[in-house]
Design an enzyme around this catalytic site. Structure first.
Site: not given
Ligand code: F0G
Length: 483
Positions: A267, A390, A456, A133-134, A80, A224
């Site tokens: 990623k 997108r 979405f 980013f979303t 842990y 990021d």
């Molecule tokens: N920042 C970027 C540039 C991303 O592409 C993503 C995720 C995140 C932050 C968030 O990271 O998913 O680990 O919480 N992109 C995914 C995509 C969801 O399908 O493009 P996460």
């Protein structure tokens, strides 16, 4: 990868790896695909994996692991608190991002965004970035802040020859800082590469200019780095001044410009997890308290030890040009082949995936009938290929309930790393081309169930009219009894 030439003169991306574990795929017949798409509310997020032939929804958490990653997972030190696994992971982050002595683990990228926003964003604040980013935007607005997008105008043009479409517009950034005042800017965020405009990169030169402005005005600069591996490859390939630099040197140079670097290891690092690398002790202390609250103890942050071991090796592999070139080269191959066949795609190809321009493919589908969403549903019916909308569907409505139309209506066909072979990519190209030839058959979608937030992900839609039946009939006519 780039150094192998074919005697025939053919220009093909060549895999510098071999496949030793496989998973069987199924392709349901076209009538079934139409039925399944409707069962899933014409939302590709709601399809079941078993019904998908090529899953190009995302490259997040679905990249193939290497033998070395799998091997490392076996020696995970499960505890842990204070595990050796965490020490190895944080040491690797310090190694690739020199000058960042502090590291906080989180369970995925958006968790890092939650912590950054919770720690720094106050109501009325403005966070400038090249593009949102979303999940980033959702966390900043949740804290009462506002996002300002300052991407260069070329970034929003579907086709041009700009090598770094993700770059910041530097004069606009300076004007914004002067307009709102540095005291209302908790941080400036660089997204490298830029997800929602087609995985487009920034140049090192542009990052230097952003950093210089931030220093001038005393602003914190946050990177990021979720899509950094593609961006590193593009800097090496496209930025003349960096031709002789190694990927590690470029990474170190980028790090030297930043105050905080966060990433999704779904990623960057070919596994699942994330982290925040921090330069200053005071900043670490400020963010640290959120980790046990939202993520887990400070030496795992919600990640399994096995995944942390895989990330440690994956981060090392992200410094290997042979490995990180595979994604962008496959994507460029797909985009250029489609372009040759007349299909409107985003060019130059970026990272992450091949992006189809739904606005141009379906000019007869009005913006409010979600052309990119309709194209995603149509492509699944045409070939069992799952992409991700997108465009406007991925936006949230304005406060007054009106649609916020996206600048670009894209269907993203993500390229999970080391997962698909070139003949599978050829198959996807073939089905996209067929769909393009029959694009007049594709109509729009309307919501039957529309969630208020992140619609979405869970929203359900239905086709307007009987266009899907017509598409299935045309498929049968052209392909006979083929799947
Ligand atoms: N920042 C970027 C540039 C991303 O592409 C993503 C995720 C995140 C932050 C968030 O990271 O998913 O680990 O919480 N992109 C995914 C995509 C969801 O399908 O493009 P996460």
């Amino acid at each position: 990868m780039a150094k192998v030439k074919f005697f025939s003169g053919k220009s093909l991306p060549l895999e510098m790896h071999k496949v030793r574990i496989v998973q069987k795929l199924f392709l349901p017949p076209v009538e079934e695909r139409a039925r399944l798409m409707n069962e899933a509310g014409n939302n590709t997020f709601l399809l079941q994996n078993r019904d998908i032939f090529m899953d190009m929804l995302t490259d997040s958490g679905v990249n193939a692991m290497s033998d070395l990653q799998q091997a490392a997972m076996l020696r995970a030190d499960d505890s842990y608190a204070g595990s050796e696994t965490f020490n190895r992971m944080s040491a690797k982050v310090r190694e690739i991002f020199p000058g960042f002595p502090y590291f906080l683990p989180v369970h995925q990228g958006r968790a890092a965004e939650n912590i950054l926003a919770s720690a720094y964003v106050k109501p009325g604040d403005v966070v400038p970035m090249n593009f949102h980013f979303t999940t980033t935007k959702a966390h900043i607005t949740r804290m009462g802040g506002r996002v300002e997008e300052l991407i260069i105008k070329e970034g929003l043009e579907p086709v041009n020859d700009c090598p770094f479409k993700g770059n910041f517009d530097i004069p606009r950034l300076e004007a914004l800082i002067q307009e709102v005042g540095p005291e209302h800017i908790p941080f400036v965020r660089i997204e490298a590469g830029t997800n929602l405009v087609g995985g487009q990169p920034l140049s090192l030169e542009n990052m230097r200019a952003v950093s210089a402005l931030c220093k001038q005005y005393g602003l914190r600069l946050v990177l990021d780095a979720s899509l950094l591996q593609d961006n590193l490859y593009f800097i090496k390939q496209r930025e003349a001044a960096c031709k002789e630099m190694t990927i590690r040197e470029i990474t170190a140079e980028i790090a030297s410009l930043m105050d905080i670097i966060y990433f999704s290891a779904r990623k960057l690092g070919f596994a699942r997890g994330g982290g925040i690398a921090i330069r200053e002790k005071a900043e670490e202390l400020h963010m640290k308290e959120f980790i046990p609250l939202y993520e887990g103890f400070l030496t795992y942050g919600g990640m399994s030890v096995r995944e942390m071991e895989a990330i440690t090796v994956g981060l090392d592999e992200s410094m290997d040009e042979d490995i990180i070139s595979q994604g962008p080269q496959f994507i460029a191959y797909m985009a250029e082949e489609l372009h040759k066949r007349g299909v409107p795609v985003i060019l130059p190809a970026g990272g992450l995936g091949c992006h189809l321009n739904a606005t141009e493919i379906l000019p007869h589908v009005p913006h409010e009938q979600y052309p990119a969403g309709a194209l995603a549903a149509a492509l699944y019916i045409a070939g069992g290929v799952r992409g991700m909308e997108r465009g406007t569907l991925s936006e949230q409505r304005n406060e007054d309930g009106s649609e916020r139309f996206a600048e670009l209506e894209l269907l993203r066909l993500a390229m999970p790393r080391r997962v698909y072979t070139l003949s599978q990519v050829e198959y996807a190209i073939d089905r996209v081309e067929w769909l393009y030839k029959n694009r007049h058959l594709v109509g729009g979608l309307k919501f039957v169930d529309e969630p208020k937030v992140l619609r979405f992900f869970f929203g359900r839609l239905e086709p307007i009219g009987d266009w899907q039946e017509k598409l299935v009939a045309k498929f049968r006519e052209d392909f006979g009894d083929s799947l």
